[in-house]
Structure formats: structure tokens, C-alpha cells
Design an enzyme around this catalytic site. Structure first.
Site, PDB file in Angstrom:
ATOM      1  N   SER A 279       0.860  -1.001  -0.067  1.00 32.56           N
ATOM      2  CA  SER A 279       0.284   0.091   0.177  1.00 32.56           C
ATOM      3  C   SER A 279       0.952   1.587  -0.431  1.00 32.56           C
ATOM      4  O   SER A 279       0.601   3.060  -0.198  1.00 32.56           O
ATOM      5  CB  SER A 279      -0.561  -0.247   1.490  1.00 32.56           C
ATOM      6  OG  SER A 279      -1.999  -0.793   0.727  1.00 32.56           O
TER       7      SER A 279
ATOM      8  N   LYS B 104       0.506   3.523  -2.867  1.00 31.84           N
ATOM      9  CA  LYS B 104      -0.470   4.300  -3.263  1.00 31.84           C
ATOM     10  C   LYS B 104      -0.560   5.784  -3.244  1.00 31.84           C
ATOM     11  O   LYS B 104      -0.925   7.108  -3.395  1.00 31.84           O
ATOM     12  CB  LYS B 104      -1.938   4.042  -2.132  1.00 31.84           C
ATOM     13  CG  LYS B 104      -2.216   2.253  -2.436  1.00 31.84           C
ATOM     14  CD  LYS B 104      -2.977   1.994  -1.350  1.00 31.84           C
ATOM     15  CE  LYS B 104      -3.867   0.697  -0.885  1.00 31.84           C
ATOM     16  NZ  LYS B 104      -4.407   0.657  -0.243  1.00 31.84           N
TER      17      LYS B 104
ATOM     18  N   TYR C  29      -3.169  -2.494 -10.451  1.00 30.76           N
ATOM     19  CA  TYR C  29      -3.537  -2.741  -9.109  1.00 30.76           C
ATOM     20  C   TYR C  29      -2.327  -3.477  -8.548  1.00 30.76           C
ATOM     21  O   TYR C  29      -1.309  -2.894  -7.562  1.00 30.76           O
ATOM     22  CB  TYR C  29      -4.743  -2.482  -8.452  1.00 30.76           C
ATOM     23  CG  TYR C  29      -4.840  -2.241  -7.256  1.00 30.76           C
ATOM     24  CD1 TYR C  29      -4.608  -1.436  -6.608  1.00 30.76           C
ATOM     25  CD2 TYR C  29      -5.304  -3.895  -6.050  1.00 30.76           C
ATOM     26  CE1 TYR C  29      -4.373  -1.350  -4.988  1.00 30.76           C
ATOM     27  CE2 TYR C  29      -5.247  -3.834  -4.642  1.00 30.76           C
ATOM     28  CZ  TYR C  29      -4.915  -2.441  -4.263  1.00 30.76           C
ATOM     29  OH  TYR C  29      -4.906  -2.325  -2.422  1.00 30.76           O
TER      30      TYR C  29
ATOM     31  N   TYR D  23      -4.013   3.246   8.115  1.00 31.30           N
ATOM     32  CA  TYR D  23      -5.329   1.985   7.693  1.00 31.30           C
ATOM     33  C   TYR D  23      -6.183   2.923   9.244  1.00 31.30           C
ATOM     34  O   TYR D  23      -6.114   3.791   9.140  1.00 31.30           O
ATOM     35  CB  TYR D  23      -4.766   0.880   7.699  1.00 31.30           C
ATOM     36  CG  TYR D  23      -3.844   0.597   7.204  1.00 31.30           C
ATOM     37  CD1 TYR D  23      -4.011   0.769   5.553  1.00 31.30           C
ATOM     38  CD2 TYR D  23      -2.179  -0.321   7.420  1.00 31.30           C
ATOM     39  CE1 TYR D  23      -3.464  -0.396   4.608  1.00 31.30           C
ATOM     40  CE2 TYR D  23      -1.865  -0.994   6.646  1.00 31.30           C
ATOM     41  CZ  TYR D  23      -1.985  -1.140   5.303  1.00 31.30           C
ATOM     42  OH  TYR D  23      -1.224  -0.914   4.302  1.00 31.30           O
TER      43      TYR D  23
ATOM     44  N   VAL E 104       1.507  -3.722   3.879  1.00 29.18           N
ATOM     45  CA  VAL E 104       1.405  -5.032   4.510  1.00 29.18           C
ATOM     46  C   VAL E 104       1.978  -6.043   4.494  1.00 29.18           C
ATOM     47  O   VAL E 104       2.566  -7.005   5.189  1.00 29.18           O
ATOM     48  CB  VAL E 104      -0.087  -5.527   4.089  1.00 29.18           C
ATOM     49  CG1 VAL E 104      -0.929  -4.839   4.983  1.00 29.18           C
ATOM     50  CG2 VAL E 104      -0.275  -6.153   2.987  1.00 29.18           C
TER      51      VAL E 104
END
Length: 308
Positions: free
Chosen positions: A66, A69, A190, A242, A260
């Protein structure tokens, strides 16, 4: 007033972090991620002048997950502008887990922010109109100051084989007429962006670029507009870790984006970029060793955004 970073301080942070690794677990919902060593831990800091200090496993390659992103968001804002990008996604913390569809299904057609899976899939759909994965790979190398970044093929294949929840998110977005692209193509893009092979050094480079307003601290080349860096880092502070973002904002107080795979990128108010690798995760999906070490570093160097 910020204090000077020293090797001794970084070594102590490494010890503090490693002591916490046995209290977490590695991610297993993507089978390939479960193969890493939970005790691995490293911290790298790129300072405002481009010099580095580091401790632990900072050259170990791992999948960015992530943290990518931030790169996807920077690319979208750079290409399409703030106003257009945020007609595709909101700017609010979700308060839910990173792969939740609860609010998307019940309270909003648009994902709450670009750093949850739904938001990143939506932004990837926007980018897919003009860019291929190879374009974003090159952009990632540039922002991370690391020409050795590659696609981690085993992780990508593992994600693609087990990524039905992310496909479901894409189809839900499509059903709401907000994702205007092919669902399978977008999720494949993605998955590839989440499978970039990086290191703590790579993330320190990315953090330093963001911390210096989009400028490469080594060459002084502008890699993104200052406003883009400001938006990316602001959302890191409010949404980047998160549904633990509020607690980490209080305890660490530095804009951060986690993944993660065990990575965390941070951009400090003093122009330093910090990259962490620690795949043992807490219950929210953040590196448990990384957060403990970062609390110590932030306190010792007075790096909290709201410490004056």
C-alpha cells in the site's frame, strides 16, 4: 527545535523496534507475503542534504504493497490536477480496515480516501486511461531514487490468484458508475503496483522527495510540484496507516504511509525521509517494530508535526 540524528540514536531505535517483532505476525492473506522472516527489521533515513544513516535490514527487497498508493496519487495529481482527481475519490479517513467495502456500499458512492484499497483502485482506473504499468514503474524508480526497483513476480502472481476482494471492490465501483475502466485491467494494474520490489532505502528516498516539497535532495531536480507533495503528505498524516492513523498521528506525529509488506514511508517537517522495513504487523496491518522505533525517533528528535 529538532535535534541532530546520530547513528547511535538509530541503533537504539533498531533495538527498541526488534524487541517488539514477536508481538506481531506477518501478512498471510497473500500467500507469498507469509514467506518472509518476521524478525527482519531495518530503518533508513535520508537527510535534507541527501546523505543517509541506516541500521538493520535496509537493503532487503520486499513488496511495497500500500505504500505504492502515495506514488499512484502523486502521478494522478501531477497529470490530472487536484480538482479532477478528487471528483473520483474523497479526502476523509474511513475509520474502517483498508479493504473494507462497508462505507462504499452503504454511505458513499466514492471511496473515502486514496489510501484505502477502493480509493487506490479508483485512482488507478483514472491513470489507466493514459498510462501503462511500465510508465508507473519508471515513475516509481524516479520518486524512490532507486533504479533497481522491479516487479516482484511471485508476489504479483500470488496477489492476482487471491485478489477476489479487490476485484469485488472494482466491480462495486463500476456498478455505481464511478469507475470508468475495465475492472480486470484496473485490478491487474493495481496488483502490479502493490508488487514493486523496494527496500527501506527506496522508501527513505521517496520520503525525502516528499519532505522536500517534491525535490530530489541529491540533485535538486524537481520531481513533482510542491502542492502535489503537500497533498500526498497531508493525506498520509490523516489516512496513511489504515484505521490506526489517528493513534499513530498522536504517538509518532509524522506523515506516514504503511503497507502490509512491512514497509513504512515517512516525510518529516525537517526535510528528512524515513524508510522502514519490518514485516511483523500489528492487528491493523502496520509494522509493529516500525511504529515502536518511530515513536522513539520522533520523541528524541522532536519530529512530531505539532511539537513547536
Amino acid at each position: 527545535m529538532a535535534y541532530e540524528l546520530t547513528q547511535e540514536l538509530l541503533d537504539e531505535a533498531l533495538i527498541i523496534g526488534k524487541a517488539a517483532t514477536d508481538r506481531g505476525t506477518v501478512a498471510s492473506y497473500i500467500p507469498e507475503l507469509a514467506k518472509v522472516d518476521a524478525e527482519d527489521f531495518g530503518i533508513c533515513v535520508m537527510q535534507k542534504d541527501g546523505s543517509m544513516l541506516h541500521a538493520g535490514e535496509v537493503n532487503q527487497r520486499f513488496s511495497i504493497q500500500s505504500v505504492s498508493k502515495t506514488i499512484v496519487l502523486a502521478a494522478a495529481i501531477s497529470e490530472f490536477g487536484l480538482d479532477k482527481v478528487f471528483t473520483y475519490v474523497k479526502m476523509e479517513p474511513s475509520g474502517d480496515s483498508f479493504n473494507s467495502i462497508l462505507k462504499l456500499d452503504l454511505t458513499s458512492n466514492l471511496p473515502y480516501n486514496p489510501y484505502i484499497n477502493a480509493g487506490a483502485i479508483q485512482i488507478t482506473g483514472l491513470l489507466s486511461k493514459k498510462f501503462k504499468f511500465e510508465d508507473l514503474l519508471d515513475y516509481s524508480k524516479k520518486l524512490c531514487l532507486d533504479d533497481e526497483i522491479t516487479l516482484n513476480l511471485p508476489v504479483y502472481e500470488s496477489e492476482a490468484a487471491t485478489g477476489d476482494r479487490n476485484r469485488a471492490i472494482a466491480y462495486l465501483l463500476k456498478s455505481k458508475d464511478v469507475l470508468h475502466a475495465d475492472c480486470d485491467e484496473v485490478t491487474d494494474f493495481y496488483f502490479k503496483m502493490c508488487s514493486l520490489n523496494v527496500s527501506a532505502k527506496s522508501l527513505a528516498g521517496l520520503g525525502a522527495v516528499l519532505a522536500n516539497g517534491g525535490v530530489n535532495p541529491i540533485t535538486n531536480e524537481r520531481l513533482m510540484e510542491a502542492e502535489t507533495a503537500r497533498i500526498v503528505t497531508t493525506l498520509m498524516f490523516t489516512c496513511g496507516t489504515y484505521d490506526e492513523s489517528g493513534e499513530i498521528a498522536v504517538k509518532v506525529g509524522i506523515p506516514a504511509k504503511s503497507g502490509v509488506g512491512g514497509g513504512i514511508v515517512l516525510a518529516t517537517k525537517t526535510g528528512m525521509g524515513i524508510g522502514v522495513y519490518g514485516p511483523s504487523l500489528d492487528k491493523k496491518g502496520n509494522s509493529i517494530a516500525g511504529i515502536k522505533a518511530l515513536e522513539y525517533i520522533s520523541k528524541e528528535l522532536h519530529l512530531h508535526t505539532f511539537e513547536y
